[in-house]
Design a protein around this motif. Structure first.
Motif, PDB file in Angstrom:
ATOM      1  N   ASN A 133      18.260 -39.044   3.256  1.00 18.49           N
ATOM      2  CA  ASN A 133      17.358 -38.965   2.110  1.00 18.49           C
ATOM      3  C   ASN A 133      16.433 -40.175   2.063  1.00 18.49           C
ATOM      4  O   ASN A 133      16.871 -41.314   2.216  1.00 18.49           O
ATOM      5  CB  ASN A 133      18.151 -38.898   0.800  1.00 18.49           C
ATOM      6  CG  ASN A 133      18.860 -37.568   0.638  1.00 18.49           C
ATOM      7  OD1 ASN A 133      18.416 -36.557   1.157  1.00 18.49           O
ATOM      8  ND2 ASN A 133      19.970 -37.580  -0.066  1.00 18.49           N
ATOM      9  N   THR A 134      15.146 -39.912   1.839  1.00 16.58           N
ATOM     10  CA  THR A 134      14.163 -40.967   1.704  1.00 16.58           C
ATOM     11  C   THR A 134      13.312 -40.689   0.484  1.00 16.58           C
ATOM     12  O   THR A 134      12.764 -39.592   0.344  1.00 16.58           O
ATOM     13  CB  THR A 134      13.257 -41.045   2.947  1.00 16.58           C
ATOM     14  OG1 THR A 134      14.057 -41.358   4.088  1.00 16.58           O
ATOM     15  CG2 THR A 134      12.195 -42.123   2.783  1.00 16.58           C
TER      16      THR A 134
ATOM     17  N   ARG B 195      14.106 -31.321   5.376  1.00 17.19           N
ATOM     18  CA  ARG B 195      12.682 -30.992   5.266  1.00 17.19           C
ATOM     19  C   ARG B 195      12.001 -31.071   6.626  1.00 17.19           C
ATOM     20  O   ARG B 195      11.242 -30.189   7.006  1.00 17.19           O
ATOM     21  CB  ARG B 195      11.985 -31.935   4.295  1.00 17.19           C
ATOM     22  CG  ARG B 195      10.485 -31.639   4.171  1.00 17.19           C
ATOM     23  CD  ARG B 195       9.793 -32.544   3.163  1.00 17.19           C
ATOM     24  NE  ARG B 195      10.233 -32.264   1.810  1.00 17.19           N
ATOM     25  CZ  ARG B 195       9.678 -32.802   0.716  1.00 17.19           C
ATOM     26  NH1 ARG B 195       8.671 -33.641   0.851  1.00 17.19           N
ATOM     27  NH2 ARG B 195      10.134 -32.515  -0.479  1.00 17.19           N
ATOM     28  N   ARG B 196      12.257 -32.146   7.366  1.00 17.14           N
ATOM     29  CA  ARG B 196      11.591 -32.355   8.645  1.00 17.14           C
ATOM     30  C   ARG B 196      12.649 -32.651   9.705  1.00 17.14           C
ATOM     31  O   ARG B 196      13.428 -33.593   9.573  1.00 17.14           O
ATOM     32  CB  ARG B 196      10.571 -33.483   8.525  1.00 17.14           C
ATOM     33  CG  ARG B 196       9.409 -33.101   7.599  1.00 17.14           C
ATOM     34  CD  ARG B 196       8.414 -34.237   7.433  1.00 17.14           C
ATOM     35  NE  ARG B 196       7.172 -33.766   6.832  1.00 17.14           N
ATOM     36  CZ  ARG B 196       6.884 -33.843   5.543  1.00 17.14           C
ATOM     37  NH1 ARG B 196       7.774 -34.352   4.701  1.00 17.14           N
ATOM     38  NH2 ARG B 196       5.723 -33.405   5.092  1.00 17.14           N
ATOM     39  N   ILE B 197      12.625 -31.851  10.764  1.00 14.29           N
ATOM     40  CA  ILE B 197      13.692 -31.866  11.759  1.00 14.29           C
ATOM     41  C   ILE B 197      13.097 -32.040  13.152  1.00 14.29           C
ATOM     42  O   ILE B 197      12.183 -31.296  13.543  1.00 14.29           O
ATOM     43  CB  ILE B 197      14.490 -30.546  11.705  1.00 14.29           C
ATOM     44  CG1 ILE B 197      15.115 -30.351  10.309  1.00 14.29           C
ATOM     45  CG2 ILE B 197      15.557 -30.509  12.792  1.00 14.29           C
ATOM     46  CD1 ILE B 197      15.611 -28.948  10.059  1.00 14.29           C
ATOM     47  N   GLY B 198      13.592 -33.031  13.898  1.00  8.72           N
ATOM     48  CA  GLY B 198      13.224 -33.210  15.295  1.00  8.72           C
ATOM     49  C   GLY B 198      14.478 -33.294  16.132  1.00  8.72           C
ATOM     50  O   GLY B 198      15.483 -33.868  15.692  1.00  8.72           O
ATOM     51  N   LEU B 199      14.447 -32.751  17.331  1.00  8.72           N
ATOM     52  CA  LEU B 199      15.675 -32.742  18.117  1.00  8.72           C
ATOM     53  C   LEU B 199      16.161 -34.169  18.388  1.00  8.72           C
ATOM     54  O   LEU B 199      17.350 -34.461  18.262  1.00  8.72           O
ATOM     55  CB  LEU B 199      15.477 -31.997  19.433  1.00  8.72           C
ATOM     56  CG  LEU B 199      16.757 -31.793  20.239  1.00  8.72           C
ATOM     57  CD1 LEU B 199      17.757 -30.928  19.481  1.00  8.72           C
ATOM     58  CD2 LEU B 199      16.473 -31.180  21.591  1.00  8.72           C
TER      59      LEU B 199
ATOM     60  N   THR C  34      12.036 -36.808  -2.987  1.00  3.94           N
ATOM     61  CA  THR C  34      13.041 -37.146  -1.988  1.00  3.94           C
ATOM     62  C   THR C  34      12.928 -36.210  -0.804  1.00  3.94           C
ATOM     63  O   THR C  34      12.980 -34.999  -0.942  1.00  3.94           O
ATOM     64  CB  THR C  34      14.453 -37.060  -2.595  1.00  3.94           C
ATOM     65  OG1 THR C  34      14.552 -37.987  -3.668  1.00  3.94           O
ATOM     66  CG2 THR C  34      15.507 -37.399  -1.553  1.00  3.94           C
ATOM     67  N   GLN C  35      12.765 -36.799   0.385  1.00  5.77           N
ATOM     68  CA  GLN C  35      12.648 -36.018   1.607  1.00  5.77           C
ATOM     69  C   GLN C  35      13.902 -36.194   2.449  1.00  5.77           C
ATOM     70  O   GLN C  35      14.531 -37.248   2.424  1.00  5.77           O
ATOM     71  CB  GLN C  35      11.443 -36.473   2.423  1.00  5.77           C
ATOM     72  CG  GLN C  35      10.128 -36.404   1.684  1.00  5.77           C
ATOM     73  CD  GLN C  35       8.989 -36.781   2.595  1.00  5.77           C
ATOM     74  OE1 GLN C  35       8.776 -36.162   3.629  1.00  5.77           O
ATOM     75  NE2 GLN C  35       8.245 -37.805   2.215  1.00  5.77           N
ATOM     76  N   ARG C  36      14.231 -35.174   3.200  1.00  4.97           N
ATOM     77  CA  ARG C  36      15.349 -35.261   4.127  1.00  4.97           C
ATOM     78  C   ARG C  36      14.829 -35.104   5.551  1.00  4.97           C
ATOM     79  O   ARG C  36      14.115 -34.152   5.861  1.00  4.97           O
ATOM     80  CB  ARG C  36      16.399 -34.187   3.822  1.00  4.97           C
ATOM     81  CG  ARG C  36      17.154 -34.422   2.507  1.00  4.97           C
ATOM     82  CD  ARG C  36      18.142 -33.308   2.245  1.00  4.97           C
ATOM     83  NE  ARG C  36      17.458 -32.033   2.047  1.00  4.97           N
ATOM     84  CZ  ARG C  36      17.969 -30.855   2.407  1.00  4.97           C
ATOM     85  NH1 ARG C  36      19.144 -30.788   2.978  1.00  4.97           N
ATOM     86  NH2 ARG C  36      17.291 -29.742   2.181  1.00  4.97           N
TER      87      ARG C  36
ATOM     88  N   HIS D  44      18.177 -39.890  12.410  1.00  4.60           N
ATOM     89  CA  HIS D  44      17.402 -39.185  11.389  1.00  4.60           C
ATOM     90  C   HIS D  44      16.047 -39.860  11.212  1.00  4.60           C
ATOM     91  O   HIS D  44      15.017 -39.194  11.126  1.00  4.60           O
ATOM     92  CB  HIS D  44      18.158 -39.175  10.064  1.00  4.60           C
ATOM     93  CG  HIS D  44      19.470 -38.463  10.119  1.00  4.60           C
ATOM     94  ND1 HIS D  44      19.649 -37.303  10.837  1.00  4.60           N
ATOM     95  CD2 HIS D  44      20.668 -38.751   9.542  1.00  4.60           C
ATOM     96  CE1 HIS D  44      20.906 -36.898  10.702  1.00  4.60           C
ATOM     97  NE2 HIS D  44      21.539 -37.763   9.916  1.00  4.60           N
ATOM     98  N   LYS D  45      16.059 -41.197  11.168  1.00  4.76           N
ATOM     99  CA  LYS D  45      14.830 -41.972  11.011  1.00  4.76           C
ATOM    100  C   LYS D  45      14.838 -43.131  12.000  1.00  4.76           C
ATOM    101  O   LYS D  45      15.873 -43.742  12.260  1.00  4.76           O
ATOM    102  CB  LYS D  45      14.714 -42.521   9.587  1.00  4.76           C
ATOM    103  CG  LYS D  45      14.608 -41.462   8.509  1.00  4.76           C
ATOM    104  CD  LYS D  45      14.518 -42.087   7.120  1.00  4.76           C
ATOM    105  CE  LYS D  45      15.810 -42.775   6.746  1.00  4.76           C
ATOM    106  NZ  LYS D  45      15.796 -43.345   5.376  1.00  4.76           N
TER     107      LYS D  45
END
Length: 208
Positions: free
Chosen positions: A30-31, A70-74, A38-40, A47-48
């Motif tokens: 969570n950010t 919300r935003r997913i990268g491998l 709040t973004q995930r 994650h970040k």
């Protein structure tokens, strides 16, 4: 295995080793962002990534990331002032959901979002035989979905081959990288056999 929640100021050098058969299920980190709440963010390694973090010389083979964010990268969901270099993704799967998210909903084969700074780089990324499955994703990219706060992020040599994205079982559009990613002279972005590869055609067309 649990992804790093917030990777800051250090380098993970995998020394050209292969990470195989890794399966990760996560709801990300969570950010708090004043404009977007709040973004995930979610990724299989981190994650970040922030403050001069680096992930280099890694191959992910036959790995699966199941993420609800919300935003997913491998490899990583969110990258700021950091570097991904010599990253290979092969024979991998991303299963994405975005429960409760009304904005964003992006999935990338390497990273979802770069927060624009001059020090941000995705260099020498290769994606091959990737499947992305989702229920309510807005944007799917073979490599990188979105850059924040303007253009100027520089991409190194990037290739994507045999990438398929499905939303509720239907094949959907896949892009290569955002149109505001700077591609230096002599750098190639080569995309082959990417289902419904439309948008950003000046970057997605195979080059020789």
């Amino acid at each position: 295995f649990q992804p790093l929640n917030d990777m800051k100021g250090f380098t993970l050098d995998f020394d050209n080793h292969t990470v195989s058969n890794l399966v990760v299920t996560t709801t990300g980190s969570n950010t708090k962002n004043e404009s977007e709440g709040t973004q995930r963010f979610a990724g299989i390694i981190a994650h970040k990534m922030q403050e001069n973090a680096s992930v280099v010389n890694i191959k992910l083979d036959n790995c699966m990331l199941t993420a609800d964010a919300r935003r997913i990268g491998l490899v990583a969901g969110y990258v700021k002032a950091s570097v991904l270099n010599n990253v290979t993704v092969e024979n991998c799967t991303v299963k994405a959901t975005h429960t409760g998210e009304t904005k964003g909903r992006h999935v990338g084969g390497v990273v979802s979002n770069l927060d624009y700074t001059p020090e941000n780089y995705v260099l020498n990324a290769t994606v091959k035989n990737l499947v992305i499955e989702s229920t309510d994703t807005n944007t799917v990219s073979a490599v990188l979905c979105e850059t924040y706060k303007g253009s100027g992020v520089t991409a190194g040599s990037i290739s994507a081959e045999n990438v398929t994205a499905k939303k509720n079982g239907e094949i959907i559009e896949v892009t290569a990288v955002p149109s505001n990613v700077t591609v230096p002279e002599g750098v190639q972005i080569v995309v082959t056999n990417v289902d419904n590869a439309t948008g950003y055609t000046e970057l997605a067309a195979p080059q020789t």
